[in-house]
Design an enzyme around this catalytic site. Structure first.
Site, short mmCIF file in Angstrom:
data_model
loop_
_atom_site.label_atom_id
_atom_site.label_comp_id
_atom_site.label_asym_id
_atom_site.label_seq_id
_atom_site.Cartn_x
_atom_site.Cartn_y
_atom_site.Cartn_z
N THR A 1 0.84 -1.20 0.00
CA THR A 1 0.00 0.00 0.00
C THR A 1 0.87 1.25 0.00
OG1 THR A 1 -1.92 -1.03 1.05
CG2 THR A 1 -1.68 1.34 1.33
N ASN B 1 -6.20 -8.94 -8.19
CA ASN B 1 -6.26 -9.67 -6.93
C ASN B 1 -7.60 -10.37 -6.68
OD1 ASN B 1 -7.19 -6.89 -6.64
ND2 ASN B 1 -7.52 -7.37 -4.49
N SER C 1 4.74 -6.97 -1.94
CA SER C 1 4.37 -7.19 -0.54
C SER C 1 4.97 -8.50 -0.07
CB SER C 1 2.85 -7.24 -0.40
OG SER C 1 2.48 -7.59 0.91
N ALA C 2 5.49 -8.51 1.16
CA ALA C 2 6.10 -9.72 1.71
C ALA C 2 5.07 -10.76 2.14
CB ALA C 2 7.00 -9.35 2.89
N HIS C 3 3.99 -10.31 2.76
CA HIS C 3 3.09 -11.28 3.40
C HIS C 3 2.26 -12.09 2.40
CE1 HIS C 3 -1.01 -9.38 3.18
NE2 HIS C 3 -0.29 -8.29 2.99
N THR D 1 13.86 4.33 10.26
CA THR D 1 14.76 3.23 10.57
C THR D 1 14.25 1.95 9.93
OG1 THR D 1 15.36 4.27 12.66
CG2 THR D 1 15.84 1.92 12.43
N CYS E 1 -8.60 -6.37 1.68
CA CYS E 1 -8.27 -5.01 2.12
C CYS E 1 -9.51 -4.14 2.24
CB CYS E 1 -7.28 -4.38 1.14
SG CYS E 1 -5.72 -5.27 1.04
#
Length: 397
Positions: A80, A168, A216-218, A254, A345
């Site tokens: 996002t 999606n 996206s990682a997940h 960070t 989402c």
């Protein structure tokens, strides 16, 4: 209730073993977790070790995604943010570049499609409110953005085109390489949301010719809250998140070294098994479509031929007349089956899917949409359990 069956992989994938192992050194509490728990921007030895781990993850993603340079990979909090940053950052930078070149009243033009993820469509609306001209292309009935539609929409002031790789909700695979070439020939840049494509098909960003891409990682078994924005070298970009100048000044804050390590490990694992997994999931997808279509008042949202590579191997979408999605999802959930009604989402929205509406599906039918999505741990037994629960859930219509 029997064994739980998870069939909502397009919403999120369970954490994979490879990601868990990669993140384990960073999950140790207390002061003894040195140097793994250090800030990657600190100058001491712990900081340097954390920086090395971050760059190792960046190099790994660069290789798996087909980027040319590691600094083309910008770590974000997810897709996002990457989508938002790509649209707002590129359009803003391109407009400013034009104005500095003498076009003081330049109005940028953005082209996207009506079936994009809400992260893209919402960003486009924000840009429109700030004076950007926005054109939204409708797909054909099968969910594909046509090349001729893009050609007709391009203007002299078009600075960016944003079309996703894989939808999606229905799984349609867009002709991104061809669309990107047309946009670039017209002097515009091209961004693609590649979230649902990653791990399901080969991605070579340099060969695709895109200027920006979101990940996206997940969705591939990595940690939630982690993503990446690919920015081709020399792509104009104004950072959305500003502050300490991390990520080469393109995304301050960070960095989450733990999440980056997990993302890179999940990506490497999913890309390594991608070809065989796609073939396996495609067979399950085809079986599901065929068996679901046998039920009266159950209609595939799109026509997916057996073995088709025009649609992603992991997504099945049907409309069930006589039910609202929420009712059917809850009935299945009571029987241990986890599925969704569309994009997770926006799963609490009472409106019918904007994707299905763009295909010309009526509101009444779209209210009964059901998305079944498959993944790494989905087995034929899961499909059998789903089909039995589905048949039981339809009783009474």
């Amino acid at each position: 209730m029997g064994r739980a069956v998870y069939l909502d992989w397009a919403a999120t994938a369970p954490l994979c073993e490879e990601a868990a192992r990669a993140m384990e050194p960073y999950m140790v509490p207390g002061p003894n977790n040195f140097p793994a728990g250090s800030n990657a921007n600190s100058l001491h030895s712990g900081g340097r070790a954390a920086f090395d781990a971050l760059e190792k993850a960046r190099y790994s993603l660069m290789r798996d995604l087909g980027a040319k340079r590691p600094d083309e990979i910008v770590f974000t909090s997810g897709a996002t943010e990457a989508d938002n940053a790509a649209l707002v950052g590129i359009v803003s930078a391109c407009a400013e570049k034009k104005r500095r070149a003498g076009a003081k009243n330049f109005v940028p033009h953005l082209i996207t499609s009506s079936i994009e993820h809400d992260a893209v469509l919402a960003a486009a609306r924000v840009l429109e409110r700030t004076g950007c001209e926005v054109t939204v292309l409708d797909p054909d009935r099968q969910g594909f953005v046509e090349v001729r539609a893009l050609e007709a929409a391009l203007k002299e002031n078009t600075v960016l085109v944003s079309i996703h790789m894989v939808n999606n909700e229905i799984g349609s695979v867009q002709p991104v390489a061809e669309l990107a070439a047309i946009a670039r020939d017209a002097g515009a840049l091209f961004h693609t949301d590649a979230v649902q494509a990653l791990g399901k098909m080969r991605i070579d960003l340099d060969a695709l010719g895109v200027d920006a891409a979101s990940f996206s990682a997940h969705k591939i078994g990595g940690p939630k809250g982690s993503g990446a924005l690919y920015l081709r070298t020399n792509t104009p970009f104004d950072p959305l998140v500003v502050g300490g100048g991390q990520e080469s000044g393109r995304r301050s804050g960070t960095q989450n070294v733990c999440a980056a390590a997990g993302f890179a490990a999940a990506c490497a694992a999913s890309c390594a098994m991608q070809e065989l997994e796609a073939e396996r999931l495609r067979a399950l997808r085809d079986d599901l479509y065929e068996r679901l279509a046998e039920f009266p008042r159950v209609y595939p949202s799109v026509e997916v031929e057996r073995g088709s590579r025009d649609f992603a191997p992991h997504v099945v979408n049907v409309c069930v007349e006589g039910f609202e999605s929420e009712t059917l999802i809850l009935r299945l959930d009571m029987r241990g089956i986890a599925v969704s009604g569309g994009s997770a989402c926006s799963s609490h929205s009472l409106d019918p899917s904007h994707v299905l509406k763009a295909l010309g599906i009526s509101d009444d039918r779209a209210f009964g949409s059901l998305r079944v999505s498959l993944g790494r741990y989905t087995e034929p037994e899961d499909v059998e359990l789903f089909m039995a629960a589905f048949e039981e859930s339809l009783k009474g219509i």
